[in-house]
Design a protein around this motif. Structure first.
Motif, short mmCIF file in Angstrom:
data_model
loop_
_atom_site.label_atom_id
_atom_site.label_comp_id
_atom_site.label_asym_id
_atom_site.label_seq_id
_atom_site.Cartn_x
_atom_site.Cartn_y
_atom_site.Cartn_z
N ILE A 150 0.81 -1.23 0.00
CA ILE A 150 0.00 0.00 0.00
C ILE A 150 0.83 1.27 0.00
N ALA A 151 2.11 1.17 0.24
CA ALA A 151 2.95 2.37 0.25
C ALA A 151 4.25 2.05 -0.48
N TRP A 152 4.71 3.03 -1.27
CA TRP A 152 5.89 2.85 -2.12
C TRP A 152 6.81 4.05 -1.99
N GLY A 153 8.10 3.78 -2.15
CA GLY A 153 9.05 4.87 -2.24
C GLY A 153 9.05 5.45 -3.65
N GLN A 154 9.91 6.43 -3.86
CA GLN A 154 9.96 7.10 -5.17
C GLN A 154 10.83 6.35 -6.17
N GLY A 155 11.59 5.39 -5.69
CA GLY A 155 12.45 4.59 -6.56
C GLY A 155 13.87 5.12 -6.62
N THR A 156 14.80 4.22 -6.84
CA THR A 156 16.20 4.58 -7.04
C THR A 156 16.72 3.78 -8.23
N GLN A 157 17.40 4.46 -9.13
CA GLN A 157 17.83 3.85 -10.38
C GLN A 157 19.11 3.04 -10.19
N VAL A 158 19.09 1.83 -10.71
CA VAL A 158 20.29 0.98 -10.75
C VAL A 158 20.58 0.67 -12.21
#
Length: 124
Positions: A112-120
């Motif tokens: 139900i909750a997500w971070g903004q993401g980090t690119q790899v």
């Protein structure tokens, strides 16, 4: 459920390592399941690893077994993803996610909750 903030992504060469961190803004995830997902370019978001909120049970996608390690520090409201032996196929936007419930789920809809993401990005 608070805010989730990922960090630690970047550029790595094939065979290299990166460590992702996901910090919660408040003590909201202790006792609940957490997961790491990734979304490769042009593809759907997919499960990478999950850790339960109860007994620390862990589950990995077959594609990362033996290479990635998920862990959590409830005292610091943080989970980690240690990624070793990186491959170009690991290139993706990586997200951490929170769900109510102690067990591990592998579907996007279970969280139900997500971070903004980090690119790899892994170069060959």
């Amino acid at each position: 459920q608070g805010q989730l903030v990922e960090s630690g992504g970047g550029l790595a060469q094939a065979g290299g390592s990166l460590r992702l961190t996901c910090a919660a803004s408040r003590r909201s995830f202790s006792g609940n399941g957490m997961g790491w997902f990734r979304q490769p370019p042009g593809k759907e978001r997919e499960f990478v690893a999950g850790i339960s909120g109860s007994n620390g049970s862990i589950k990995y996608a077959d594609s990362v077994k033996g290479r990635f390690t998920i862990s959590r520090d409830n005292a610091e409201d943080t989970i980690y993803l240690q990624m070793n032996s990186l491959e170009p196929e690991d290139t993706a936007l990586y997200y951490c996610a929170f769900r109510w419930g102690y067990d591990i789920k592998t579907t996007v809809s279970s969280y139900i909750a997500w971070g903004q993401g980090t690119q790899v990005t892994v170069s060959s």
